[in-house]
Design a protein around this motif. Sequence first.
Motif, mmCIF file in Angstrom:
data_model
loop_
_atom_site.group_PDB
_atom_site.id
_atom_site.type_symbol
_atom_site.label_atom_id
_atom_site.label_comp_id
_atom_site.label_asym_id
_atom_site.label_seq_id
_atom_site.Cartn_x
_atom_site.Cartn_y
_atom_site.Cartn_z
ATOM 1 N N SER A 164 0.819 -1.215 0.000
ATOM 2 C CA SER A 164 0.000 0.000 0.000
ATOM 3 C C SER A 164 0.851 1.263 0.000
ATOM 4 C CB SER A 164 -0.951 0.003 1.213
ATOM 5 O OG SER A 164 -0.226 0.097 2.417
ATOM 6 N N VAL A 165 2.045 1.196 0.606
ATOM 7 C CA VAL A 165 2.932 2.362 0.599
ATOM 8 C C VAL A 165 3.360 2.686 -0.829
ATOM 9 C CG1 VAL A 165 5.246 3.153 1.235
ATOM 10 C CG2 VAL A 165 3.764 2.148 2.962
ATOM 11 N N VAL A 166 3.669 1.650 -1.603
ATOM 12 C CA VAL A 166 4.035 1.870 -3.006
ATOM 13 C C VAL A 166 2.862 2.460 -3.765
ATOM 14 C CG1 VAL A 166 4.777 0.779 -5.143
ATOM 15 C CG2 VAL A 166 5.726 0.014 -2.972
ATOM 16 N N GLU A 167 1.664 1.938 -3.538
ATOM 17 C CA GLU A 167 0.482 2.425 -4.254
ATOM 18 C C GLU A 167 0.165 3.863 -3.877
ATOM 19 O OE1 GLU A 167 -2.748 -0.262 -3.812
ATOM 20 O OE2 GLU A 167 -1.740 -1.891 -4.872
ATOM 21 N N ALA A 168 0.469 4.242 -2.640
ATOM 22 C CA ALA A 168 0.241 5.629 -2.234
ATOM 23 C C ALA A 168 1.162 6.569 -2.996
ATOM 24 C CB ALA A 168 0.464 5.777 -0.726
ATOM 25 N N ARG A 169 2.355 6.084 -3.324
ATOM 26 C CA ARG A 169 3.311 6.883 -4.092
ATOM 27 C C ARG A 169 2.982 6.885 -5.580
ATOM 28 N NH1 ARG A 169 6.897 10.326 -2.216
ATOM 29 N NH2 ARG A 169 8.727 9.514 -3.273
ATOM 30 N N ASP A 170 2.357 5.791 -6.032
ATOM 31 C CA ASP A 170 2.128 5.612 -7.470
ATOM 32 C C ASP A 170 0.678 5.178 -7.703
ATOM 33 O OD1 ASP A 170 2.449 5.281 -10.162
ATOM 34 O OD2 ASP A 170 3.751 3.534 -10.038
ATOM 35 N N PRO A 171 -0.295 6.090 -7.516
ATOM 36 C CA PRO A 171 -1.708 5.717 -7.576
ATOM 37 C C PRO A 171 -2.149 5.182 -8.927
ATOM 38 C CG PRO A 171 -1.444 8.111 -7.560
ATOM 39 C CD PRO A 171 -0.108 7.516 -7.245
ATOM 40 N N TYR A 172 -1.413 5.506 -9.983
ATOM 41 C CA TYR A 172 -1.809 5.031 -11.308
ATOM 42 C C TYR A 172 -1.606 3.524 -11.457
ATOM 43 C CZ TYR A 172 -2.321 9.838 -12.877
ATOM 44 O OH TYR A 172 -2.739 11.129 -13.020
ATOM 45 N N THR A 173 -0.824 2.939 -10.576
ATOM 46 C CA THR A 173 -0.637 1.490 -10.643
ATOM 47 C C THR A 173 -1.245 0.811 -9.412
ATOM 48 O OG1 THR A 173 1.563 1.699 -9.626
ATOM 49 C CG2 THR A 173 1.461 1.660 -12.027
ATOM 50 N N LEU A 220 6.776 9.219 -10.629
ATOM 51 C CA LEU A 220 5.996 8.002 -10.835
ATOM 52 C C LEU A 220 4.678 8.274 -11.548
ATOM 53 C CD1 LEU A 220 6.539 6.266 -7.378
ATOM 54 C CD2 LEU A 220 7.673 5.739 -9.534
ATOM 55 N N SER A 221 4.080 9.436 -11.277
ATOM 56 C CA SER A 221 2.766 9.733 -11.856
ATOM 57 C C SER A 221 2.839 10.748 -12.993
ATOM 58 C CB SER A 221 1.830 10.251 -10.756
ATOM 59 O OG SER A 221 2.360 11.410 -10.140
ATOM 60 N N LYS A 222 4.024 10.987 -13.501
ATOM 61 C CA LYS A 222 4.197 12.004 -14.542
ATOM 62 C C LYS A 222 3.577 11.547 -15.867
ATOM 63 C CE LYS A 222 7.729 14.458 -17.241
ATOM 64 N NZ LYS A 222 9.159 14.666 -17.463
ATOM 65 N N PRO A 223 2.699 12.367 -16.456
ATOM 66 C CA PRO A 223 2.203 12.045 -17.798
ATOM 67 C C PRO A 223 3.269 12.388 -18.833
ATOM 68 C CG PRO A 223 1.272 14.115 -17.050
ATOM 69 C CD PRO A 223 2.085 13.579 -15.898
ATOM 70 N N GLY A 224 3.356 11.602 -19.877
ATOM 71 C CA GLY A 224 4.351 11.882 -20.904
ATOM 72 C C GLY A 224 5.683 11.217 -20.624
ATOM 73 N N GLU A 293 0.505 -7.720 -17.132
ATOM 74 C CA GLU A 293 -0.402 -6.879 -16.351
ATOM 75 C C GLU A 293 -0.217 -5.407 -16.678
ATOM 76 O OE1 GLU A 293 -2.570 -4.653 -13.711
ATOM 77 O OE2 GLU A 293 -0.386 -4.454 -13.878
ATOM 78 N N ALA A 294 1.028 -4.973 -16.839
ATOM 79 C CA ALA A 294 1.301 -3.562 -17.127
ATOM 80 C C ALA A 294 0.681 -3.144 -18.459
ATOM 81 C CB ALA A 294 2.811 -3.305 -17.131
ATOM 82 N N MET A 295 0.810 -4.004 -19.468
ATOM 83 C CA MET A 295 0.263 -3.651 -20.774
ATOM 84 C C MET A 295 -1.269 -3.635 -20.762
ATOM 85 S SD MET A 295 2.822 -5.581 -23.477
ATOM 86 C CE MET A 295 1.980 -4.842 -24.878
ATOM 87 N N MET A 296 -1.862 -4.427 -19.889
ATOM 88 C CA MET A 296 -3.323 -4.472 -19.807
ATOM 89 C C MET A 296 -3.903 -3.305 -19.024
ATOM 90 S SD MET A 296 -3.966 -8.538 -19.110
ATOM 91 C CE MET A 296 -5.740 -8.296 -18.925
ATOM 92 N N TYR A 301 1.011 7.790 -18.940
ATOM 93 C CA TYR A 301 1.553 8.192 -20.229
ATOM 94 C C TYR A 301 0.911 7.459 -21.420
ATOM 95 C CZ TYR A 301 4.244 4.036 -19.006
ATOM 96 O OH TYR A 301 4.602 2.783 -18.592
ATOM 97 N N ARG A 302 -0.062 6.519 -21.132
ATOM 98 C CA ARG A 302 -0.755 5.821 -22.218
ATOM 99 C C ARG A 302 -1.985 5.106 -21.679
ATOM 100 N NH1 ARG A 302 -0.531 0.775 -20.890
ATOM 101 N NH2 ARG A 302 1.402 -0.234 -20.177
ATOM 102 N N PRO A 303 -2.980 4.843 -22.553
ATOM 103 C CA PRO A 303 -4.139 4.052 -22.123
ATOM 104 C C PRO A 303 -3.779 2.568 -22.048
ATOM 105 C CG PRO A 303 -4.326 4.580 -24.444
ATOM 106 C CD PRO A 303 -3.102 5.324 -23.937
ATOM 107 N N ALA A 304 -4.681 1.763 -21.474
ATOM 108 C CA ALA A 304 -4.471 0.317 -21.432
ATOM 109 C C ALA A 304 -4.398 -0.231 -22.851
ATOM 110 C CB ALA A 304 -5.607 -0.344 -20.656
ATOM 111 N N LEU A 305 -3.485 -1.195 -23.081
ATOM 112 C CA LEU A 305 -3.299 -1.763 -24.414
ATOM 113 C C LEU A 305 -4.127 -3.023 -24.644
ATOM 114 C CD1 LEU A 305 0.570 -1.297 -24.695
ATOM 115 C CD2 LEU A 305 -1.229 0.164 -25.627
ATOM 116 N N GLY A 306 -4.595 -3.631 -23.569
ATOM 117 C CA GLY A 306 -5.460 -4.791 -23.700
ATOM 118 C C GLY A 306 -4.736 -6.122 -23.667
#
Length: 352
Positions: A164-173, A220-224, A293-296, A301-306
């Motif tokens: 949960s500590v990692v997720e708090a730092r990186d909410p996009y994952t 970690l949460s930077k777009p682009g 999992e990451a690609m899905m 910086y990108r939408p899910a690839l599926g």
Amino acid sequence: MFKVLIVDDEKSMRITLSEFLRPEGYEIDTAVDANQAFQMMDEINYDIIVTDIIMPRITGIELLERIRKKSQTVQIIIMTGEPTVDTAVKAVQSGANDYLTKPIKKENFISAIRHAEKVKRLIDEKEELERQNLKYQRGLEHIVEEKTNALKAAMQGIISLLSSVVEARDPYTAGHQRRVGNLSAEIGRKMMLDEKAIEEIRMIGYIHDIGKIAIPAEILSKPGSLTELELLMVKTHSDSGYEMLMKVDLPINIAQTIRQHHERCDGTGYPRGLSGSEISMEAQILMVADVVEAMMSHRPYRPALGLEKALNEIRTNGGRYYNSEVVSACLSLFEEDHYKIDDSEHEIDFKL
């Protein structure tokens, strides 16, 4: 109450940062330079130290290195008004836990302090758990099954907290580590690994990105696209996770697997460019689950690839980047068994 030491040769900065923190309930001391900080540290055990890099006589980097010789658990936040690639890398290599650039924004500063508090609290809880475990190992025979179950529950709680500590730092994952852990376990089961190995790789998956707590949240949460410096800092997370877990009384292969999960079978991965049999089977399973999992999943910086593109990636590069046996097991899991990504947190059967 958590004790914070602020080290900066600018009086206005010491006052400003102290005022930021005072309403948050921290016990705050300030030092005008590294020498005064050393004297204060001899008398008080600080939980968090915030220091400028550029100071007279002894720099913040030198202070950081001397602090680390004394303590590996105190959380250190480095500040600088002149950020460079070399400075940032040197700070991380010398043991900094976070890196802030001036001018310091109140919300960023408080967020960094709160995160440092969470990490320090986690470390303190871990050390207490290790003390309890040592007491147990010294032969206190009156510790019965209830105590063992309590210890298992505490370890499960620590694994959950680490995740949960990692997720708090990186909410996009958020949930990424759980999903990777569960997928890794099912790939291992498909490969006929024993239950102990399956549960161990599930646990490793749940914390495989623990090293990201050393990476600034804004990266970690930077777009682009990331800059050269930012990419370099992100790539330190495998080694950072390894170093953290090597200090814990866990089987060494757990730390080694976390260090190796971004390696590739042809030697093109990081951090050490390992190849083939130099990479543990656990890491070879984890890397495939991590990629799928990451690609899905969505990233800033990108939408899910599926699923289709994710499976095509491992199918195309099986035998090159990824272990062919692991790829076959993963493809079979999805295409024949119709596996669905599992976001739940399983209770892990720790073998104490």
